[in-house]
Write a protein that holds these residues in place. Structure first.
Motif, PDB file in Angstrom:
ATOM      1  N   LEU A 165       0.820  -1.205   0.000  1.00 55.25           N
ATOM      2  CA  LEU A 165       0.000   0.000   0.000  1.00 55.25           C
ATOM      3  C   LEU A 165       0.857   1.260   0.000  1.00 55.25           C
ATOM      4  CD1 LEU A 165      -2.586  -1.272   2.640  1.00 55.25           C
ATOM      5  CD2 LEU A 165      -2.663  -1.519   0.152  1.00 55.25           C
ATOM      6  N   THR A 166       1.901   1.280   0.836  1.00 54.00           N
ATOM      7  CA  THR A 166       2.771   2.461   0.921  1.00 54.00           C
ATOM      8  C   THR A 166       4.049   2.293   0.115  1.00 54.00           C
ATOM      9  OG1 THR A 166       3.951   1.637   2.866  1.00 54.00           O
ATOM     10  CG2 THR A 166       1.931   2.944   3.255  1.00 54.00           C
ATOM     11  N   ARG A 167       4.354   1.056  -0.297  1.00 57.17           N
ATOM     12  CA  ARG A 167       5.584   0.717  -1.017  1.00 57.17           C
ATOM     13  C   ARG A 167       6.825   1.079  -0.186  1.00 57.17           C
ATOM     14  NH1 ARG A 167       4.146  -0.131  -6.617  1.00 57.17           N
ATOM     15  NH2 ARG A 167       6.200   0.455  -7.353  1.00 57.17           N
ATOM     16  N   GLN A 168       6.722   0.843   1.119  1.00 55.61           N
ATOM     17  CA  GLN A 168       7.795   1.164   2.053  1.00 55.61           C
ATOM     18  C   GLN A 168       8.107  -0.033   2.940  1.00 55.61           C
ATOM     19  OE1 GLN A 168       9.373   4.298   2.342  1.00 55.61           O
ATOM     20  NE2 GLN A 168       8.268   4.747   0.466  1.00 55.61           N
ATOM     21  N   PHE A 169       9.366  -0.077   3.414  1.00 51.93           N
ATOM     22  CA  PHE A 169       9.798  -1.066   4.385  1.00 51.93           C
ATOM     23  C   PHE A 169       9.802  -0.445   5.775  1.00 51.93           C
ATOM     24  CE2 PHE A 169      11.903  -2.707   0.575  1.00 51.93           C
ATOM     25  CZ  PHE A 169      11.674  -4.072   0.690  1.00 51.93           C
ATOM     26  N   THR A 170       9.469  -1.240   6.772  1.00 48.67           N
ATOM     27  CA  THR A 170       9.665  -0.885   8.174  1.00 48.67           C
ATOM     28  C   THR A 170      10.589  -1.940   8.752  1.00 48.67           C
ATOM     29  OG1 THR A 170       7.420   0.011   8.287  1.00 48.67           O
ATOM     30  CG2 THR A 170       8.529  -0.456  10.382  1.00 48.67           C
ATOM     31  N   ALA A 171      11.655  -1.492   9.423  1.00 49.76           N
ATOM     32  CA  ALA A 171      12.649  -2.422   9.976  1.00 49.76           C
ATOM     33  C   ALA A 171      12.394  -2.646  11.453  1.00 49.76           C
ATOM     34  CB  ALA A 171      14.052  -1.874   9.763  1.00 49.76           C
ATOM     35  N   TYR A 172      12.563  -3.884  11.883  1.00 51.86           N
ATOM     36  CA  TYR A 172      12.477  -4.270  13.286  1.00 51.86           C
ATOM     37  C   TYR A 172      13.773  -4.989  13.628  1.00 51.86           C
ATOM     38  CZ  TYR A 172       7.536  -3.357  12.491  1.00 51.86           C
ATOM     39  OH  TYR A 172       6.348  -2.777  12.164  1.00 51.86           O
ATOM     40  N   ASP A 173      14.643  -4.322  14.392  1.00 53.77           N
ATOM     41  CA  ASP A 173      15.911  -4.922  14.783  1.00 53.77           C
ATOM     42  C   ASP A 173      15.722  -5.673  16.095  1.00 53.77           C
ATOM     43  OD1 ASP A 173      17.290  -3.882  12.606  1.00 53.77           O
ATOM     44  OD2 ASP A 173      17.707  -2.004  13.642  1.00 53.77           O
ATOM     45  N   TYR A 174      16.265  -6.882  16.164  1.00 54.20           N
ATOM     46  CA  TYR A 174      16.141  -7.639  17.395  1.00 54.20           C
ATOM     47  C   TYR A 174      17.466  -8.114  17.951  1.00 54.20           C
ATOM     48  CZ  TYR A 174      15.906 -11.498  13.969  1.00 54.20           C
ATOM     49  OH  TYR A 174      16.128 -12.338  12.925  1.00 54.20           O
ATOM     50  N   GLY A 175      18.545  -8.018  17.220  1.00 57.95           N
ATOM     51  CA  GLY A 175      19.875  -8.358  17.734  1.00 57.95           C
ATOM     52  C   GLY A 175      19.982  -9.791  18.202  1.00 57.95           C
TER      53      GLY A 175
END
Length: 183
Positions: A165-175
């Motif tokens: 829908l937005t053509r965007q990535f959201t990052a979730y870092d967990y290490g």
């Protein structure tokens, strides 16, 4: 090394140096394809019954281009968008609700990752790039489609959520986590 169950109830196993194995649970029978090759990423079966394979290695660790396995002939066929994935490593492929295919992987130099949207009906493709951690640039662990706003690319220490829908990535870092440690 990898496995999946397709929409026909067939279980597929990618192996290390023993090809890809098909297990028909109703007939309790195995069939083997591509002996002596290694199939590391989970295979994916499309509506035509072709099996999409990501990273395939020969015994001498020479990586082959991603291919589709035609079950009728037992032969490999290139991805229709082969030019877009020629330099990519560790590919995973899934389908969305419309039957379009999503493939993710990283280039061999480790500078970028790609999420490719392929529409079989029209032959159109779209490419979305994401940043790659240089310490883990060969690792796309898996790809998962949940909904148009939730296409997940799992990488070491990071998950990426892509929205059509937005053509965007959201990052979730967990290490790195210790065993039993809450995330």
């Amino acid at each position: 090394v990898s496995s999946m169950t397709d929409q026909f109830g067939i279980v597929w196993f990618g192996t290390n140096a023993h090809g890809i194995r098909q297990f028909n649970t109703r007939a309790a029978a195995f069939k083997n394809y591509l002996p002596e090759l290694s199939v590391y990423s989970a295979p994916f079966t499309d509506a035509q019954g072709d099996v999409w394979l990501g990273r395939i290695n020969q015994p001498v660790f020479k990586s082959l281009l991603p291919n589709r396995l035609n079950l009728a002939t037992g032969h490999l066929m290139p991805y229709p968008f082969a030019a877009l994935v020629r330099d990519m490593f560790a590919l995973c492929t899934v389908a969305d609700d419309a039957g379009d295919l999503w493939t993710s992987g990283q280039n061999r130099g480790g500078q970028e990752g790609k999420l490719i949207h392929y529409q079989p009906a029209s032959g159109r493709t779209a490419v979305f790039q994401y940043a790659v951690d240089p310490q883990h640039y060969f690792d796309v662990l898996t790809l998962r489609y949940e909904a148009p706003d939730a296409i997940w690319v799992y990488l070491p220490y990071r998950m990426l959520r892509f929205s059509q829908l937005t053509r965007q990535f959201t990052a979730y870092d967990y290490g790195p986590l210790a065993v039993g440690e809450p995330s």
